[in-house]
Design a protein around this motif. Structure first.
Motif, short mmCIF file in Angstrom:
data_model
loop_
_atom_site.label_atom_id
_atom_site.label_comp_id
_atom_site.label_asym_id
_atom_site.label_seq_id
_atom_site.Cartn_x
_atom_site.Cartn_y
_atom_site.Cartn_z
N THR A 1 11.66 17.79 0.38
CA THR A 1 10.69 16.99 -0.79
C THR A 1 10.53 16.44 -2.02
N LEU A 2 9.82 14.81 -2.15
CA LEU A 2 10.08 14.44 -3.15
C LEU A 2 8.42 14.01 -3.75
N ALA A 3 8.17 14.91 -5.33
CA ALA A 3 6.39 13.82 -4.41
C ALA A 3 6.78 13.32 -6.25
N LEU A 4 6.09 11.86 -5.73
CA LEU A 4 6.85 11.18 -6.91
C LEU A 4 5.37 10.03 -7.52
N THR A 5 5.02 10.33 -9.44
CA THR A 5 4.00 9.67 -9.50
C THR A 5 4.98 8.55 -10.65
N GLY B 1 9.57 15.72 10.33
CA GLY B 1 9.80 15.67 9.08
C GLY B 1 8.83 14.99 8.68
N ILE B 2 9.12 14.21 7.14
CA ILE B 2 7.72 12.53 7.10
C ILE B 2 7.10 12.23 8.02
N GLY B 3 5.67 12.70 8.31
CA GLY B 3 5.07 11.81 8.80
C GLY B 3 4.07 12.70 9.61
N ASP B 4 3.79 13.49 9.61
CA ASP B 4 2.84 14.95 10.03
C ASP B 4 1.73 15.46 8.53
N ASP B 5 0.62 16.37 9.08
CA ASP B 5 0.58 17.22 7.36
C ASP B 5 1.46 18.16 6.57
N CYS B 6 2.21 18.61 7.52
CA CYS B 6 3.55 19.70 6.96
C CYS B 6 5.16 19.21 7.47
N ARG C 1 18.20 16.31 4.09
CA ARG C 1 16.80 15.38 3.94
C ARG C 1 16.25 15.52 4.03
N LEU C 2 15.48 14.49 3.55
CA LEU C 2 14.16 14.25 3.03
C LEU C 2 12.68 14.44 4.20
N ILE C 3 12.64 15.74 3.49
CA ILE C 3 11.27 15.68 4.69
C ILE C 3 9.59 16.24 4.32
N GLY C 4 9.57 15.58 3.64
CA GLY C 4 7.95 14.65 2.69
C GLY C 4 8.28 14.55 1.79
N GLY C 5 6.89 14.56 1.16
CA GLY C 5 6.26 14.08 -0.34
C GLY C 5 4.77 13.70 -0.55
N ASP C 6 4.59 13.90 -1.44
CA ASP C 6 3.31 13.05 -1.93
C ASP C 6 3.57 11.90 -3.51
N THR C 7 2.64 10.80 -3.36
CA THR C 7 2.94 9.27 -3.56
C THR C 7 1.89 9.16 -4.38
N THR C 8 1.87 8.75 -5.77
CA THR C 8 0.60 8.69 -6.56
C THR C 8 1.36 8.02 -8.04
N GLY D 1 0.77 -1.21 0.04
CA GLY D 1 -0.41 0.12 0.20
C GLY D 1 0.94 1.47 0.37
N GLU D 2 -0.03 2.62 -0.12
CA GLU D 2 1.25 4.26 -0.06
C GLU D 2 1.61 4.01 1.00
N PHE D 3 1.40 3.73 2.11
CA PHE D 3 1.82 3.88 3.56
C PHE D 3 2.98 3.36 3.93
N GLU D 4 2.57 1.76 3.58
CA GLU D 4 4.38 1.25 3.43
C GLU D 4 5.00 1.27 2.75
N LEU D 5 4.80 1.60 1.19
CA LEU D 5 5.67 2.10 0.19
C LEU D 5 7.03 3.60 1.15
N ILE D 6 5.97 4.60 1.35
CA ILE D 6 6.50 5.37 2.16
C ILE D 6 7.36 5.42 2.97
N ARG D 7 6.87 4.48 4.20
CA ARG D 7 7.31 3.82 5.00
C ARG D 7 8.59 3.38 4.89
N TYR E 1 10.42 3.05 2.11
CA TYR E 1 11.38 3.52 0.91
C TYR E 1 11.72 4.58 1.26
N PHE E 2 11.13 5.51 1.86
CA PHE E 2 11.02 6.99 2.23
C PHE E 2 11.23 7.44 3.96
N ALA E 3 10.54 7.14 4.49
CA ALA E 3 10.49 7.61 5.89
C ALA E 3 11.74 7.27 7.02
P1 ADP Z 1 -1.43 14.24 3.77
O1 ADP Z 1 -2.77 13.46 2.64
O2 ADP Z 1 -1.95 14.43 4.43
O3 ADP Z 1 -1.07 14.36 2.68
P2 ADP Z 1 0.31 11.84 2.39
O4 ADP Z 1 -0.68 10.62 3.44
O5 ADP Z 1 0.44 11.96 1.23
O6 ADP Z 1 -0.02 12.94 3.82
O7 ADP Z 1 1.20 11.50 2.99
C1 ADP Z 1 2.43 10.87 4.52
C2 ADP Z 1 3.45 11.12 4.93
O8 ADP Z 1 4.23 10.83 4.43
C3 ADP Z 1 3.55 13.00 4.93
O9 ADP Z 1 4.21 13.32 6.00
C4 ADP Z 1 4.17 13.21 3.51
O10 ADP Z 1 4.91 14.28 3.48
C5 ADP Z 1 4.88 11.88 3.63
N1 ADP Z 1 4.98 11.47 2.37
C6 ADP Z 1 4.43 11.03 1.22
N2 ADP Z 1 5.14 10.66 0.17
C7 ADP Z 1 5.94 11.06 0.49
C8 ADP Z 1 7.40 10.61 -0.54
N3 ADP Z 1 7.23 9.76 -2.16
N4 ADP Z 1 8.17 10.52 -0.20
C9 ADP Z 1 8.52 11.48 1.40
N5 ADP Z 1 7.34 11.71 2.40
C10 ADP Z 1 6.70 11.18 1.55
#
Ligand code: ADP
Ligand code: MG
Length: 330
Positions: free
Chosen positions: A87-91, A26-31, A117-124, A2-8, A10-12
């Protein structure tokens, strides 16, 4: 997966995502939350890489991870900013464990080399696309912009030009070269080294700066325009790497140096009086021209004569954007 397992996975959990200076959350909250000291400004830049446009379909995941972060971080170097994080937005078309592991390893390696440091992102899900946003700190008012070049300054670059353009046919498997040529050129293409420490050393000295991503002529055009000056570039002064000098005929080497993109070395203007000290301090400063009244970028031969219009044909290649676009003819 799943998306959260992938984020945890490979990235978090990556070393570059662990807490560090300036990162409150860093990674894990809304900002993510970043801390700046009083008197500092936040430098921010975003770069997007799209498969088939900015990198070939056959691209190695490890190399892609390295390169995506390096080209984005180079913008911090160009402003004289110190790195904080990204931050990394990954499609992704699918969650392929081997691909993700290799990509994350390359990303992590470059993050550690750049102290990022990787501090957040989005995965789509969708066609492979990477957006990296970088954050840095700079003392208020001291960022190196494109706008301050002064008539009388010299124009300098921070390293050899044309390596990435020379590497492109190798990257696209259009030709081969002996290992002694191919290895250094491919390294410059896949793992450019953002000149972070150099950019910071230029604060208070360089009057204008940028990193060369679209080719020297095109990028110097940005300094000329923003600073309302003309730049004279002496072709014979362009620094070429040993590999480019050995492999390419002189005219072709100059063409790569003038119009090839992707070098990510700094180009800057500075008072002549600072040059010797910067060089004594060990910075890779090569004077390639000067700032004069007027506008535009002008190419000169070693006698100071403007090069004939046919040679100025270089300009047709300038500003075409990322050179990998040639692959698709876009
Ligand atoms: P939200 O729905 O609040 O935007 P997400 O569920 O998309 O949050 O992401 C959960 C956490 O994981 C957030 O802290 C986000 O920054 C981080 N995150 C998501 N995708 C990645 C990624 N590809 N690399 C690093 N951090 C990511
Ligand atoms: Mg989200």
């Amino acid at each position: 997966m799943g998306e959260f397992e992938l984020i945890r996975r490979y990235f978090a959990a990556a070393p570059c995502a662990q807490p560090g200076e300036g990162v409150v959350q860093g990674i894990g909250d809304d900002c993510a939350l970043l801390a700046l000291a009083a008197g500092e400004q936040l430098a921010v830049s975003t770069d997007t890489l799209v498969i088939g446009v900015h990198f070939p379909h056959t691209c190695d995941a490890f190399l892609l991870g390295q390169r995506a972060l390096a080209v984005a971080t180079s913008d911090l170097a160009a402003m004289g900013a110190a790195p904080i994080g990204f931050t990394l937005a990954l499609t992704l078309p699918q969650a392929d464990a081997d691909w993700l592991q290799a990509f994350a390893t390359g990303l992590n390696q470059m993050a550690q080399a750049c102290d990022m440091r990787l501090i957040g992102g989005d995965t789509t899900r969708g066609p492979l696309t990477l957006t990296v946003t970088v954050f840095g700190r700079v003392p208020a008012g001291q960022a190196l912009t494109r706008a301050g070049a002064q008539v009388g300054d010299v124009l300098c670059v921070g390293g050899p030009l044309g390596d990435a353009a020379a590497a492109l046919p190798l990257v696209l498997n259009q030709c081969t070269a002996p290992a002694a040529i191919a290895e250094p050129l491919l390294a410059r293409y896949w793992a450019p080294e953002p000149q972070l420490a150099f950019g910071q050393a230029l604060r208070g000295k360089a009057t204008a700066a940028l990193d060369i991503s679209d080719g020297l002529l095109a990028d110097c055009g940005h300094i000329a325009l923003a600073s309302k000056v003309a730049l004279h570039i002496e072709r014979e002064r362009l620094p070429l790497s040993p590999a480019v000098a050995a492999w390419l005929p002189q005219e072709k080497a100059w063409e790569c140096a003038l119009s090839g993109g992707d070098d990510y070395v700094l180009a800057f203007t500075v008072a002549q009086a600072h040059v010797a000290q910067l060089q004594r301090d060990g910075w890779p400063v090569t004077v390639i021209g000067r700032v004069v009244a007027g506008n535009g970028v002008h190419l000169l031969d070693s006698a100071g004569h403007s090069l004939a219009p046919s040679s100025r044909g270089y300009l047709h290649f300038g500003g075409a954007g990322d050179s990998t676009k040639q692959e698709n003819g876009t």
